[in-house]
Design a protein around this motif. Structure first.
Motif, PDB file in Angstrom:
ATOM      1  N   MET A   1       5.430   6.695  -2.182  1.00  0.00           N
ATOM      2  CA  MET A   1       5.188   5.372  -1.627  1.00  0.00           C
ATOM      3  C   MET A   1       6.454   4.812  -1.008  1.00  0.00           C
ATOM      4  SD  MET A   1       4.243   1.963  -3.647  1.00  0.00           S
ATOM      5  CE  MET A   1       4.158   0.420  -2.783  1.00  0.00           C
ATOM      6  N   LYS A   2       6.270   4.136   0.038  1.00  0.00           N
ATOM      7  CA  LYS A   2       7.388   3.460   0.665  1.00  0.00           C
ATOM      8  C   LYS A   2       7.087   1.977   0.727  1.00  0.00           C
ATOM      9  CE  LYS A   2       8.839   7.146   3.700  1.00  0.00           C
ATOM     10  NZ  LYS A   2       9.269   7.425   5.069  1.00  0.00           N
ATOM     11  N   ARG A   3       8.122   1.221   0.728  1.00  0.00           N
ATOM     12  CA  ARG A   3       7.945  -0.208   0.901  1.00  0.00           C
ATOM     13  C   ARG A   3       8.887  -0.692   1.979  1.00  0.00           C
ATOM     14  NH1 ARG A   3       5.622  -3.821  -3.684  1.00  0.00           N
ATOM     15  NH2 ARG A   3       4.206  -2.299  -4.542  1.00  0.00           N
ATOM     16  N   ILE A   4       8.401  -1.579   2.736  1.00  0.00           N
ATOM     17  CA  ILE A   4       9.249  -2.284   3.680  1.00  0.00           C
ATOM     18  C   ILE A   4       9.360  -3.704   3.204  1.00  0.00           C
ATOM     19  CG2 ILE A   4       9.334  -3.276   5.964  1.00  0.00           C
ATOM     20  CD1 ILE A   4       8.456  -0.705   7.067  1.00  0.00           C
ATOM     21  N   LEU A   5      10.572  -4.163   3.058  1.00  0.00           N
ATOM     22  CA  LEU A   5      10.766  -5.542   2.657  1.00  0.00           C
ATOM     23  C   LEU A   5      11.259  -6.323   3.843  1.00  0.00           C
ATOM     24  CD1 LEU A   5      11.425  -3.694  -0.024  1.00  0.00           C
ATOM     25  CD2 LEU A   5      11.285  -6.013  -0.930  1.00  0.00           C
ATOM     26  N   LEU A   6      10.525  -7.323   4.144  1.00  0.00           N
ATOM     27  CA  LEU A   6      10.871  -8.067   5.339  1.00  0.00           C
ATOM     28  C   LEU A   6      11.703  -9.261   4.973  1.00  0.00           C
ATOM     29  CD1 LEU A   6       9.729 -10.676   7.068  1.00  0.00           C
ATOM     30  CD2 LEU A   6       7.569  -9.868   6.182  1.00  0.00           C
ATOM     31  N   THR A   7      12.691  -9.523   5.779  1.00  0.00           N
ATOM     32  CA  THR A   7      13.513 -10.701   5.570  1.00  0.00           C
ATOM     33  C   THR A   7      12.986 -11.811   6.448  1.00  0.00           C
ATOM     34  OG1 THR A   7      15.022  -9.996   7.302  1.00  0.00           O
ATOM     35  CG2 THR A   7      15.522  -9.328   5.056  1.00  0.00           C
ATOM     36  N   ALA A  20      -0.466  -8.459   4.166  1.00  0.00           N
ATOM     37  CA  ALA A  20       0.619  -8.122   3.263  1.00  0.00           C
ATOM     38  C   ALA A  20       0.235  -7.029   2.281  1.00  0.00           C
ATOM     39  CB  ALA A  20       1.054  -9.367   2.497  1.00  0.00           C
ATOM     40  N   ALA A  21      -1.002  -6.613   2.293  1.00  0.00           N
ATOM     41  CA  ALA A  21      -1.445  -5.581   1.358  1.00  0.00           C
ATOM     42  C   ALA A  21      -0.852  -4.229   1.742  1.00  0.00           C
ATOM     43  CB  ALA A  21      -2.966  -5.507   1.360  1.00  0.00           C
ATOM     44  N   PRO A  22      -0.632  -3.361   0.753  1.00  0.00           N
ATOM     45  CA  PRO A  22      -0.140  -2.019   1.077  1.00  0.00           C
ATOM     46  C   PRO A  22      -1.098  -1.302   2.020  1.00  0.00           C
ATOM     47  CG  PRO A  22       0.030  -2.451  -1.281  1.00  0.00           C
ATOM     48  CD  PRO A  22      -0.761  -3.577  -0.690  1.00  0.00           C
ATOM     49  N   PHE A  23      -0.529  -0.517   2.908  1.00  0.00           N
ATOM     50  CA  PHE A  23      -1.338   0.255   3.854  1.00  0.00           C
ATOM     51  C   PHE A  23      -0.751   1.660   3.940  1.00  0.00           C
ATOM     52  CE2 PHE A  23       1.855  -0.094   7.221  1.00  0.00           C
ATOM     53  CZ  PHE A  23       2.511  -1.262   6.870  1.00  0.00           C
ATOM     54  N   GLN A  24      -1.610   2.589   4.270  1.00  0.00           N
ATOM     55  CA  GLN A  24      -1.215   3.998   4.197  1.00  0.00           C
ATOM     56  C   GLN A  24      -1.171   4.633   5.587  1.00  0.00           C
ATOM     57  OE1 GLN A  24      -3.968   6.722   2.224  1.00  0.00           O
ATOM     58  NE2 GLN A  24      -2.253   7.845   1.339  1.00  0.00           N
ATOM     59  N   TRP A  25      -0.178   5.452   5.786  1.00  0.00           N
ATOM     60  CA  TRP A  25      -0.100   6.288   6.990  1.00  0.00           C
ATOM     61  C   TRP A  25      -0.702   7.641   6.605  1.00  0.00           C
ATOM     62  CZ3 TRP A  25       4.757   8.779   9.626  1.00  0.00           C
ATOM     63  CH2 TRP A  25       4.438   9.132  10.943  1.00  0.00           C
ATOM     64  N   ALA A  27      -2.437  11.272   6.236  1.00  0.00           N
ATOM     65  CA  ALA A  27      -2.229  12.586   6.859  1.00  0.00           C
ATOM     66  C   ALA A  27      -3.303  12.858   7.893  1.00  0.00           C
ATOM     67  CB  ALA A  27      -2.220  13.673   5.791  1.00  0.00           C
ATOM     68  N   GLY A  28      -4.504  12.333   7.635  1.00  0.00           N
ATOM     69  CA  GLY A  28      -5.597  12.539   8.574  1.00  0.00           C
ATOM     70  C   GLY A  28      -5.347  11.913   9.936  1.00  0.00           C
ATOM     71  N   SER A  29      -4.480  10.918   9.978  1.00  0.00           N
ATOM     72  CA  SER A  29      -4.137  10.303  11.257  1.00  0.00           C
ATOM     73  C   SER A  29      -2.739  10.726  11.716  1.00  0.00           C
ATOM     74  CB  SER A  29      -4.229   8.779  11.170  1.00  0.00           C
ATOM     75  OG  SER A  29      -3.303   8.272  10.225  1.00  0.00           O
ATOM     76  N   GLY A  30      -2.275  11.856  11.163  1.00  0.00           N
ATOM     77  CA  GLY A  30      -0.989  12.406  11.601  1.00  0.00           C
ATOM     78  C   GLY A  30       0.203  11.891  10.828  1.00  0.00           C
ATOM     79  N   GLY A  31      -0.064  11.187   9.730  1.00  0.00           N
ATOM     80  CA  GLY A  31       1.013  10.568   8.973  1.00  0.00           C
ATOM     81  C   GLY A  31       1.503  11.404   7.806  1.00  0.00           C
ATOM     82  N   ASN A  32       2.155  10.731   6.852  1.00  0.00           N
ATOM     83  CA  ASN A  32       2.789  11.398   5.716  1.00  0.00           C
ATOM     84  C   ASN A  32       2.123  11.043   4.385  1.00  0.00           C
ATOM     85  OD1 ASN A  32       3.552   8.766   5.398  1.00  0.00           O
ATOM     86  ND2 ASN A  32       5.708   9.074   5.913  1.00  0.00           N
ATOM     87  N   ASP A  33       1.023  10.294   4.442  1.00  0.00           N
ATOM     88  CA  ASP A  33       0.292   9.839   3.259  1.00  0.00           C
ATOM     89  C   ASP A  33       1.070   8.810   2.438  1.00  0.00           C
ATOM     90  OD1 ASP A  33      -2.227  10.862   3.506  1.00  0.00           O
ATOM     91  OD2 ASP A  33      -1.861  12.659   2.287  1.00  0.00           O
ATOM     92  N   HIS A  34       2.215   8.368   2.912  1.00  0.00           N
ATOM     93  CA  HIS A  34       2.961   7.334   2.189  1.00  0.00           C
ATOM     94  C   HIS A  34       2.300   5.964   2.389  1.00  0.00           C
ATOM     95  CE1 HIS A  34       7.028   9.729   2.192  1.00  0.00           C
ATOM     96  NE2 HIS A  34       6.078  10.303   1.473  1.00  0.00           N
ATOM     97  N   TRP A  35       2.523   5.129   1.391  1.00  0.00           N
ATOM     98  CA  TRP A  35       2.063   3.746   1.465  1.00  0.00           C
ATOM     99  C   TRP A  35       3.230   2.842   1.807  1.00  0.00           C
ATOM    100  CZ3 TRP A  35      -3.009   2.123   0.663  1.00  0.00           C
ATOM    101  CH2 TRP A  35      -3.891   3.113   0.209  1.00  0.00           C
ATOM    102  N   TYR A  36       2.925   1.772   2.498  1.00  0.00           N
ATOM    103  CA  TYR A  36       3.937   0.816   2.933  1.00  0.00           C
ATOM    104  C   TYR A  36       3.465  -0.598   2.604  1.00  0.00           C
ATOM    105  CZ  TYR A  36       5.285   4.786   5.901  1.00  0.00           C
ATOM    106  OH  TYR A  36       5.634   6.024   6.362  1.00  0.00           O
ATOM    107  N   MET A  63      -0.184   2.119  -7.513  1.00  0.00           N
ATOM    108  CA  MET A  63      -1.017   3.267  -7.872  1.00  0.00           C
ATOM    109  C   MET A  63      -0.188   4.367  -8.542  1.00  0.00           C
ATOM    110  SD  MET A  63      -3.936   3.519  -4.896  1.00  0.00           S
ATOM    111  CE  MET A  63      -3.014   4.665  -3.921  1.00  0.00           C
ATOM    112  N   GLY A  64       0.727   3.943  -9.398  1.00  0.00           N
ATOM    113  CA  GLY A  64       1.525   4.895 -10.154  1.00  0.00           C
ATOM    114  C   GLY A  64       2.708   5.467  -9.414  1.00  0.00           C
ATOM    115  N   LEU A  65       2.919   5.031  -8.178  1.00  0.00           N
ATOM    116  CA  LEU A  65       4.029   5.532  -7.378  1.00  0.00           C
ATOM    117  C   LEU A  65       5.160   4.518  -7.376  1.00  0.00           C
ATOM    118  CD1 LEU A  65       1.881   6.649  -4.308  1.00  0.00           C
ATOM    119  CD2 LEU A  65       2.910   8.178  -6.007  1.00  0.00           C
TER     120      LEU A  65
END
Ligand SMILES: [Ca+2]
Ligand SMILES: [Ca+2]
Length: 149
Positions: A1-7, A20-25, A27-36, A63-65
């Motif tokens: 999981m990744k997080r972006i913290l906005l200033t 503001a909810a977590p969203f996922q990139w 793999a099916g859309s060419g991403g890395n399955d990480h959440w942001y 989700m445990g990450l």
């Protein structure tokens, strides 16, 4: 999981709970399955906020990450994140405004030598960069990196 913290300063109301909810990139859309997740911090000293954001990201979980300040390692990833940026269209051009978000890159260890703070790329130099012309310039002793949608 990744997080972006906005200033952001006084812009909390501009983020809807949906945006503001977590969203996922996926793999099916060419991403890395990480959440942001975009997270709003209050206004304050940029360097202090960066260390606060780093600590907040490191103590977060979803989700445990475990979380960390986001790394952006490709143009595709940057494009994806920009497309989810809830502040898009609200540019006023001021640091700590809603137009920018903090990511997990720093040159605090060696001036002018930027590396990722944490995550899989932690400690590695930035392989993908997309600096604004004139950056990085260490103006005012900058040691952290914000992305501009
Ligand atoms: Ca700068
Ligand atoms: Ca610096």
């Amino acid at each position: 999981m990744k997080r972006i913290l906005l200033t952001a300063a006084a812009s909390l109301a501009m983020i809807s709970s949906a945006a503001a909810a977590p969203f996922q990139w996926s793999a099916g859309s060419g991403g890395n399955d990480h959440w942001y997740e975009f997270v709003v911090l209050g206004s304050g000293d940029p360097s202090l906020m960066a260390t606060q954001a780093e600590a907040l990201a490191g103590s977060s979980s979803f989700m445990g990450l475990g979380g960390y300040l986001a790394t952006i390692t490709s143009a595709a990833e940057q494009t994806f994140l920009n497309s989810h940026w809830p502040g898009a269209g609200s540019v006023t051009g001021q640091f700590l405004d809603y137009s920018f978000f903090l990511i997990g890159a720093t040159d605090r260890n060696t001036e002018g030598s930027f590396e990722w703070l944490d995550g899989p790329e932690g400690g590695n130099p930035l392989a993908y960069t997309n600096w604004k012309p004139g950056e990085p310039n260490n103006e005012g002793g900058e040691d952290y990196v914000v992305a501009w949608w």
